[in-house]
Design a protein around this motif. Structure first.
Motif, PDB file in Angstrom:
ATOM      1  N   GLU A 291       4.009   2.221   8.025  1.00 41.42           N
ATOM      2  CA  GLU A 291       3.032   3.299   7.981  1.00 41.42           C
ATOM      3  C   GLU A 291       2.600   3.502   6.529  1.00 41.42           C
TER       4      GLU A 291
ATOM      5  N   ASN B  73      -3.557   1.722  12.008  1.00 39.46           N
ATOM      6  CA  ASN B  73      -2.280   1.024  12.113  1.00 39.46           C
ATOM      7  C   ASN B  73      -2.340  -0.168  13.066  1.00 39.46           C
TER       8      ASN B  73
ATOM      9  N   TYR C  11       0.830  -1.211   0.000  1.00 43.52           N
ATOM     10  CA  TYR C  11       0.000   0.000   0.000  1.00 43.52           C
ATOM     11  C   TYR C  11       0.860   1.256   0.000  1.00 43.52           C
ATOM     12  N   ALA C  12       1.986   1.209   0.703  1.00 44.74           N
ATOM     13  CA  ALA C  12       2.874   2.366   0.800  1.00 44.74           C
ATOM     14  C   ALA C  12       3.940   2.379  -0.279  1.00 44.74           C
ATOM     15  N   ASP C  13       3.885   1.449  -1.224  1.00 43.93           N
ATOM     16  CA  ASP C  13       4.906   1.343  -2.260  1.00 43.93           C
ATOM     17  C   ASP C  13       4.594   2.165  -3.504  1.00 43.93           C
TER      18      ASP C  13
ATOM     19  N   ARG D 119       7.384   7.621  -0.695  1.00 40.99           N
ATOM     20  CA  ARG D 119       8.526   6.723  -0.653  1.00 40.99           C
ATOM     21  C   ARG D 119       9.060   6.441  -2.051  1.00 40.99           C
TER      22      ARG D 119
ATOM     23  N   ALA E  42       7.293  -0.523   4.485  1.00 41.99           N
ATOM     24  CA  ALA E  42       6.915   0.525   5.421  1.00 41.99           C
ATOM     25  C   ALA E  42       5.933  -0.019   6.451  1.00 41.99           C
TER      26      ALA E  42
ATOM     27  N   VAL F 196       1.930   8.562   0.186  1.00 40.11           N
ATOM     28  CA  VAL F 196       3.239   8.180   0.720  1.00 40.11           C
ATOM     29  C   VAL F 196       4.268   8.451  -0.376  1.00 40.11           C
TER      30      VAL F 196
ATOM     31  N   SER G 237       2.735   6.090  -4.862  1.00 43.19           N
ATOM     32  CA  SER G 237       2.513   7.445  -4.341  1.00 43.19           C
ATOM     33  C   SER G 237       1.055   7.862  -4.360  1.00 43.19           C
TER      34      SER G 237
ATOM     35  N   TYR H 117      -1.395   7.029  -2.572  1.00 49.45           N
ATOM     36  CA  TYR H 117      -2.031   7.149  -1.258  1.00 49.45           C
ATOM     37  C   TYR H 117      -1.309   8.132  -0.349  1.00 49.45           C
TER      38      TYR H 117
END
Length: 493
Positions: free
Chosen positions: A326, A442, A50-52, A60, A324, A58, A54, A56
């Motif tokens: 988060e 979380n 999910y955090a991989d 990263r 991640a 994030v 952009s 959403y």
């Protein structure tokens, strides 16, 4: 294009009215109906968290092409895979049914086991390709199958007119001796996959066609190759009178961690070598999604093409430092949100407004009935479907939530999300975790002791759901122990 647009709107009206032609109609009916139906492309990433991306919020790893699907269509904030591991998740997507209904609870790999024990997607199950082919679609798969290697399970025997890709869970992306290839060996060995997949062998070759030809493309980066073959499929089939269905299942960014210099050089700011290669692999994936979207635009049929993007499960957090914690906790194999909530978005300009953010829980199981409704195909009436047609919810025709509850089971673990509440428990009593996802996305605070009534309500939901399920047709191959964002767990594959 105007005639096609009018035909599509008429076709949608027929679907809504419940009178769309079904696969049992005459050949002429099927041909006429096919001209009123959108092309459908389902793009699946492998172990993409999910955090991989952009999309959403994030930052990263920037993924402008993947994000574009959601920006021009609908972005689901609470989109779920039906399992936190590859093959069962794909079995659910292909059938629109909880895979536990037909015993596909655990991964069927590795490749040697899959072939020698004849494991795969039950031949009695109807795939999305079989259903769409029955109403006039040309069907193709590019990429990862992972639903059986032997004849009964082979893609061209399961509704796909064309196939090029891998049959098992993972393979080498490129000959490691090609100049400029960057490689990372987790823990310096093959304890999960790592070094053992750096070169292709008998069971993890790239195959093509009904005759199962081996494709010797080892000098070309595999993500680029799959993107190129998908573009070729679109270019050829966009010219045809019939609509097409393309299942584009990248194996990126699943290990082994391999990437070419072109992508590796984009991330000089990342000091950790594993993370730099991982980011580069995702950047390569994003580039190829962009190539596919550009091909759809060039075809002149972008408005009449439904594009779905999602991941099969969360990030492979058993590689330390890769994922991640988060905004979501946990990763692949776990029932934490980070294991099952995935990037998920859909674009169909002719049918739905762009720029939407949809916050109700949806599942990969919904892709099957949504595609059936768009394509004018009736669902088989001899089985239960667990997915729902999302189109009325995305066009505003229906209000409310598509699902009363969503469930997951990989014994000895089972979980349920109902509204804002999420229960994850170990059936042998090792743990019982109750979270309120609205207040605690979380999953930090276990509320099981504070809310016994809610706990029992959710347990009863699991008990009722479980009555219709089968026992697993094969056991998990192995258990993996790893530290899940600070919590040690032992999890089945």
């Amino acid at each position: 294009m105007l005639d096609r647009a009018v035909a599509i709107l008429v076709g949608m009206a027929m679907i809504v009215a419940g009178c769309a032609p079904v696969s049992s109609g005459s050949r002429a009916d099927v041909a006429a109906a096919s001209r009123a139906r959108p092309n459908i492309i389902v793009i699946v990433a492998d172990d993409l968290g999910y955090a991989d991306i952009s999309a959403y919020g994030v930052e990263r790893i920037k993924t402008p092409n993947i994000d574009r699907i959601g920006n021009e269509g609908v972005k689901f904030t609470d989109g779920y895979a039906s399992a936190p591991v590859c093959a069962p998740s794909r079995a659910g997507l292909q059938t629109g049914r909880y895979q536990q209904r037909f015993g596909f609870e655990f991964n069927n790999g590795p490749g040697r086991r899959d072939a020698q024990q004849n494991l795969g997607l039950d031949p009695k199950e109807i795939t999305i390709a079989q259903a769409l082919k029955g109403v006039g679609y040309h069907t193709g798969i590019v990429g990862k199958w992972h639903l059986g290697s032997n004849a009964d399970y082979y893609p061209t025997n399961r509704g796909y007119d064309e196939f090029v890709g891998i049959l098992t869970g993972a393979t080498s992306y490129i000959d490691p001796d090609v100049p400029g290839v960057e490689i990372y060996h987790p823990r310096g060995d093959a304890s999960i996959n790592g070094a053992g997949l750096m070169r292709r062998s008998e069971f993890n070759q790239v195959f093509e066609g009904a005759e199962k030809r081996i494709v010797h493309n080892e000098k070309e980066y595999l993500t680029d190759y799959f993107g190129r073959r998908a573009v070729d499929y679109i270019d050829r089939n966009a010219k045809a009178a019939d609509p097409y269905f393309l299942y584009l299942a990248f194996n990126a960014p699943h290990d082994p961690f391999m990437v070419t210099k072109k992508y590796y050089d984009r991330f000089p700011q990342i000091a950790d070598r594993q993370m730099r290669i991982y980011a580069a692999m995702i950047s390569a994936l994003d580039d190829q999604v962009g190539q596919v979207l550009d091909a759809v635009e060039r075809s002149g049929e972008a408005d009449d093409t439904m594009v779905v993007f999602l991941s099969d499960n969360g990030c492979a957090a058993y590689f330390p430092g890769l994922c991640a914690c988060e905004p979501l906790r946990g990763g692949k194999l776990t029932h934490y949100e980070g294991g099952v909530r995935v990037p998920y978005m859909i674009r169909w300009p002719r049918a739905m407004a762009g720029g939407q953010v949809y916050r109700e829980p949806v599942t990969a199981l919904d892709i099957f009935p949504t595609a059936m409704a768009a394509g004018g195909a009736a669902l088989a009436n001899d089985r239960t479907y667990d997915g729902v047609d999302l189109l009325p919810f995305l066009t505003g025709e229906k209000q409310g939530t598509p699902h009363d509850a969503l469930m997951w089971r990989r014994a000895p673990m089972v979980s349920i999300r109902k509204g804002d509440w999420k229960l994850w428990k170990h059936l042998d009593g090792d743990f019982t975790l109750l979270f309120n996802l609205r207040d605690d996305p979380n999953e930090q605070t276990n509320l099981a002791e504070r809310h016994p009534d809610k706990l029992r309500e959710l347990e009863q939901g699991i008990e009722q759901w479980s009555k219709d399920l089968q026992d697993p047709k094969w056991p998990t191959k192995t258990m993996i122990e790893y530290d899940v964002c600070g919590t040690p767990l032992r999890l089945p594959v």
